[in-house]
Write a protein that holds these residues in place. Structure first.
Motif, PDB file in Angstrom:
ATOM      1  N   GLU A 179       0.827  -1.215   0.000  1.00  0.00           N
ATOM      2  CA  GLU A 179       0.000   0.000   0.000  1.00  0.00           C
ATOM      3  C   GLU A 179       0.856   1.258   0.000  1.00  0.00           C
ATOM      4  OE1 GLU A 179      -2.313  -0.473   3.489  1.00  0.00           O
ATOM      5  OE2 GLU A 179      -3.608  -2.044   2.647  1.00  0.00           O
ATOM      6  N   GLN A 180       2.037   1.166   0.613  1.00  0.00           N
ATOM      7  CA  GLN A 180       2.934   2.310   0.664  1.00  0.00           C
ATOM      8  C   GLN A 180       3.853   2.410  -0.553  1.00  0.00           C
ATOM      9  OE1 GLN A 180       2.942   4.773   3.106  1.00  0.00           O
ATOM     10  NE2 GLN A 180       1.029   3.769   3.666  1.00  0.00           N
ATOM     11  N   GLY A 181       3.645   1.520  -1.515  1.00  0.00           N
ATOM     12  CA  GLY A 181       4.365   1.625  -2.782  1.00  0.00           C
ATOM     13  C   GLY A 181       5.502   0.660  -3.000  1.00  0.00           C
ATOM     14  N   ALA A 204      12.105  -2.213   0.134  1.00  0.00           N
ATOM     15  CA  ALA A 204      11.537  -2.461   1.459  1.00  0.00           C
ATOM     16  C   ALA A 204      12.162  -3.723   2.045  1.00  0.00           C
ATOM     17  CB  ALA A 204      10.016  -2.612   1.396  1.00  0.00           C
ATOM     18  N   VAL A 205      12.288  -3.734   3.371  1.00  0.00           N
ATOM     19  CA  VAL A 205      12.782  -4.910   4.075  1.00  0.00           C
ATOM     20  C   VAL A 205      11.792  -5.259   5.176  1.00  0.00           C
ATOM     21  CG1 VAL A 205      14.614  -5.904   5.496  1.00  0.00           C
ATOM     22  CG2 VAL A 205      15.200  -4.363   3.607  1.00  0.00           C
ATOM     23  N   CYS A 206      11.266  -6.463   5.095  1.00  0.00           N
ATOM     24  CA  CYS A 206      10.381  -6.978   6.136  1.00  0.00           C
ATOM     25  C   CYS A 206      11.245  -7.872   7.022  1.00  0.00           C
ATOM     26  CB  CYS A 206       9.222  -7.763   5.519  1.00  0.00           C
ATOM     27  SG  CYS A 206       8.019  -8.373   6.721  1.00  0.00           S
ATOM     28  N   ALA A 207      11.765  -7.297   8.115  1.00  0.00           N
ATOM     29  CA  ALA A 207      12.668  -8.017   9.021  1.00  0.00           C
ATOM     30  C   ALA A 207      11.851  -8.517  10.197  1.00  0.00           C
ATOM     31  CB  ALA A 207      13.788  -7.104   9.482  1.00  0.00           C
ATOM     32  N   MET A 208      11.576  -9.821  10.241  1.00  0.00           N
ATOM     33  CA  MET A 208      10.647 -10.352  11.224  1.00  0.00           C
ATOM     34  C   MET A 208      11.183 -10.286  12.657  1.00  0.00           C
ATOM     35  SD  MET A 208       8.118 -10.875   9.342  1.00  0.00           S
ATOM     36  CE  MET A 208       6.957 -11.760  10.377  1.00  0.00           C
ATOM     37  N   VAL A 209      12.500 -10.285  12.826  1.00  0.00           N
ATOM     38  CA  VAL A 209      13.095 -10.145  14.161  1.00  0.00           C
ATOM     39  C   VAL A 209      13.386  -8.663  14.387  1.00  0.00           C
ATOM     40  CG1 VAL A 209      15.056 -10.753  15.629  1.00  0.00           C
ATOM     41  CG2 VAL A 209      14.093 -12.448  14.048  1.00  0.00           C
ATOM     42  N   ALA A 231       6.900   5.758  11.245  1.00  0.00           N
ATOM     43  CA  ALA A 231       7.658   6.506  10.238  1.00  0.00           C
ATOM     44  C   ALA A 231       8.558   5.663   9.362  1.00  0.00           C
ATOM     45  CB  ALA A 231       8.497   7.597  10.932  1.00  0.00           C
ATOM     46  N   SER A 232       8.948   4.463   9.812  1.00  0.00           N
ATOM     47  CA  SER A 232       9.875   3.656   9.010  1.00  0.00           C
ATOM     48  C   SER A 232       9.270   3.161   7.703  1.00  0.00           C
ATOM     49  CB  SER A 232      10.353   2.456   9.825  1.00  0.00           C
ATOM     50  OG  SER A 232       9.304   1.517  10.018  1.00  0.00           O
ATOM     51  N   SER A 233       7.929   3.274   7.573  1.00  0.00           N
ATOM     52  CA  SER A 233       7.312   2.796   6.337  1.00  0.00           C
ATOM     53  C   SER A 233       6.250   3.743   5.788  1.00  0.00           C
ATOM     54  CB  SER A 233       6.672   1.411   6.577  1.00  0.00           C
ATOM     55  OG  SER A 233       5.582   1.522   7.495  1.00  0.00           O
ATOM     56  N   LEU A 234       6.072   4.898   6.407  1.00  0.00           N
ATOM     57  CA  LEU A 234       5.037   5.818   5.947  1.00  0.00           C
ATOM     58  C   LEU A 234       5.661   6.841   5.012  1.00  0.00           C
ATOM     59  CD1 LEU A 234       3.104   6.329   9.292  1.00  0.00           C
ATOM     60  CD2 LEU A 234       2.350   5.035   7.289  1.00  0.00           C
ATOM     61  N   ARG A 235       5.280   6.757   3.756  1.00  0.00           N
ATOM     62  CA  ARG A 235       5.815   7.663   2.744  1.00  0.00           C
ATOM     63  C   ARG A 235       4.824   8.791   2.478  1.00  0.00           C
ATOM     64  NH1 ARG A 235       8.384   3.359  -1.664  1.00  0.00           N
ATOM     65  NH2 ARG A 235      10.376   3.068  -0.581  1.00  0.00           N
ATOM     66  N   GLY A 236       5.206   9.988   2.902  1.00  0.00           N
ATOM     67  CA  GLY A 236       4.347  11.144   2.657  1.00  0.00           C
ATOM     68  C   GLY A 236       3.044  11.095   3.425  1.00  0.00           C
ATOM     69  N   THR A 237       3.038  10.368   4.549  1.00  0.00           N
ATOM     70  CA  THR A 237       1.824  10.260   5.350  1.00  0.00           C
ATOM     71  C   THR A 237       2.132  10.721   6.763  1.00  0.00           C
ATOM     72  OG1 THR A 237       1.138   8.349   4.062  1.00  0.00           O
ATOM     73  CG2 THR A 237       0.006   8.712   6.168  1.00  0.00           C
ATOM     74  N   ALA A 238       1.349  11.645   7.268  1.00  0.00           N
ATOM     75  CA  ALA A 238       1.548  12.128   8.632  1.00  0.00           C
ATOM     76  C   ALA A 238       0.812  11.213   9.597  1.00  0.00           C
ATOM     77  CB  ALA A 238       1.031  13.554   8.784  1.00  0.00           C
ATOM     78  N   GLY A 239       1.360  11.062  10.805  1.00  0.00           N
ATOM     79  CA  GLY A 239       0.691  10.248  11.825  1.00  0.00           C
ATOM     80  C   GLY A 239       1.030   8.796  11.680  1.00  0.00           C
ATOM     81  N   ALA A 240       0.332   7.991  12.477  1.00  0.00           N
ATOM     82  CA  ALA A 240       0.604   6.556  12.508  1.00  0.00           C
ATOM     83  C   ALA A 240      -0.648   5.808  12.883  1.00  0.00           C
ATOM     84  CB  ALA A 240       1.721   6.248  13.514  1.00  0.00           C
ATOM     85  N   GLY A 241      -0.593   4.488  12.624  1.00  0.00           N
ATOM     86  CA  GLY A 241      -1.683   3.611  13.048  1.00  0.00           C
ATOM     87  C   GLY A 241      -2.567   3.216  11.883  1.00  0.00           C
ATOM     88  N   THR A 242      -2.891   1.947  11.790  1.00  0.00           N
ATOM     89  CA  THR A 242      -3.863   1.464  10.826  1.00  0.00           C
ATOM     90  C   THR A 242      -4.792   0.542  11.546  1.00  0.00           C
ATOM     91  OG1 THR A 242      -2.467  -0.419  10.240  1.00  0.00           O
ATOM     92  CG2 THR A 242      -2.245   1.537   8.893  1.00  0.00           C
TER      93      THR A 242
END
Length: 371
Positions: free
Chosen positions: A186-188, A252-257, A360-371
């Motif tokens: 979703e973040q590209g 993007a890196v999905c680091a599970m640990v 912030a580590s995955s939000l591109r051009g989006t203010a705030g947090a939480g889904t």
């Protein structure tokens, strides 16, 4: 003059004192206070009242010796502290421990915390009735020690060994990975890589399977890398640095640990890229590392407090000799107890659906947090 009481120079009341005042035998007092034998309900209540008035407290050590019980359960794992706790000692393992200890105490059990680095050897020396094994690896040393001692156990996280047929709390490892990958998409993200531990814990096995499914669905080139858990943050850094050098198009890196994820953020920066504009980084566990990393890491609420309490319930069910009772009372509170259709025949409790905490580590051009 009586010597029982609570003042200076007095001795604590004994079961003989309760029997004398209540006008019954010591055996009747014991049965009444411990719910044993056939004691008339009115007599039982009178004995309890006398015990309360005298301030009688049972000798728990003597009770345990008579029953052959330790009234203690262990929390054990083969996960090294580099990933289970880290320098702060306040990571995944300790969050589980705090919730499990509270739940166990409500059932009059103590929780013995076995350090992960010694889980195999330490389990031979502690006096326990059973154990919760956190995310066992294949051929897990903690499981091996418990089996050798003939002690019942349950697992927090799906056991990966084919021969295992024990009750467990399903942490929904595949769904967690799918949610993180969906967020990245979703973040590209168009070329995400997966970084997992090199062992065979369910969190790695299920994440790999989910990643391969999602990669095929979106037409991504599958890029899966592993690193040794014992290496902690540095192992994550080194493996991510190598990934970025070998595949410079990774976005993007999905680091599970979570320790790996912190190392990945550092590797991205050292490669001259920015997080999240050039490479997004997300992780599985929403703990102290995720929240204090700079930038803060997108992670997942795994409902560990609920999971730990459910693991205690499952284990106490085994100790009572009736696994079915372990899932009683879960019907209306999102704790779906029962067989999930895994084919193992083991009793499974499933935690509520995990939730992505976007940061912030995955939000591109989006203010705030939480889904």
């Amino acid at each position: 003059m009586s010597t029982t009481g609570s003042g200076p120079g007095t001795r604590p009341p004994t079961i003989a004192d309760v029997a004398r005042v209540a006008g019954v035998s010591r055996t009747t007092v014991s049965h009444a206070l411990n719910g044993l034998g056939k004691v008339d309900p009115r007599t039982r209540e009178r004995i309890k009242q006398v015990a309360s008035e005298l301030g009688y407290r049972p000798n728990l050590r003597a009770q345990r010796l008579r029953r052959g019980e330790a009234k203690a359960i262990a929390l054990a794992s083969s996960m090294p502290f580099a990933v289970a706790g880290g320098p702060s000692r306040l990571g995944f393992y300790m969050e589980v421990a705090a919730a499990a200890a509270e739940s166990a105490l409500l059932h009059d059990y103590a929780l013995v915390l076995v350090p992960p680095v010694q889980s195999g050897s330490a389990l031979y020396s502690v006096d326990i009735d059973g154990a919760i094994v956190v995310e066992p690896d294949a051929e897990d040393p903690a499981v091996a020690a418990l089996k050798e001692r003939g002690l019942p156990y349950v697992t927090l996280g799906r056991p990966v060994s084919p021969a295992e047929d024990v009750p467990y709390v399903d942490l929904r490892g595949g769904l967690v990975a799918e949610l993180l990958l969906a967020h990245l998409h979703e973040q590209g993200a168009r070329r995400p890589a997966l970084l997992i531990g090199s062992g065979q814990r369910h969190s790695a096995v299920d994440a790999r399977a989910a990643y391969e499914r999602v990669a095929e669905e979106h037409g991504w080139e599958p890029l899966v890398a592993t690193a040794p858990e014992a290496g902690g943050e540095q192992a994550g850094y080194e493996r991510c640095a190598a990934l970025l050098a070998e595949h410079p198009g990774i976005d993007a890196v999905c680091a599970m640990v979570d320790a790996f994820a912190v190392g990945a953020v550092r590797a991205v920066r050292d490669s001259g890229r920015a997080v999240p504009d050039d490479v997004m980084v997300v992780t599985r566990y929403d703990g102290l590392r995720a929240r204090t990393c700079e930038p803060p890491l997108t992670a997942v609420d795994l409902h560990l407090d609920r999971a730990a309490a459910d693991a205690v319930t499952l284990l106490l069910g085994r100790l009572r000799g009736s696994e079915d009772r372990a899932s009683e009372g879960h019907g209306d509170d999102d704790r779906a107890g029962g067989d999930t259709g895994t084919g193992t025949g083991a009793l499974v409790t499933t935690v509520p659906e995990p939730r992505v905490i976007a940061r912030a580590s995955s939000l591109r051009g989006t203010a705030g947090a939480g889904t």
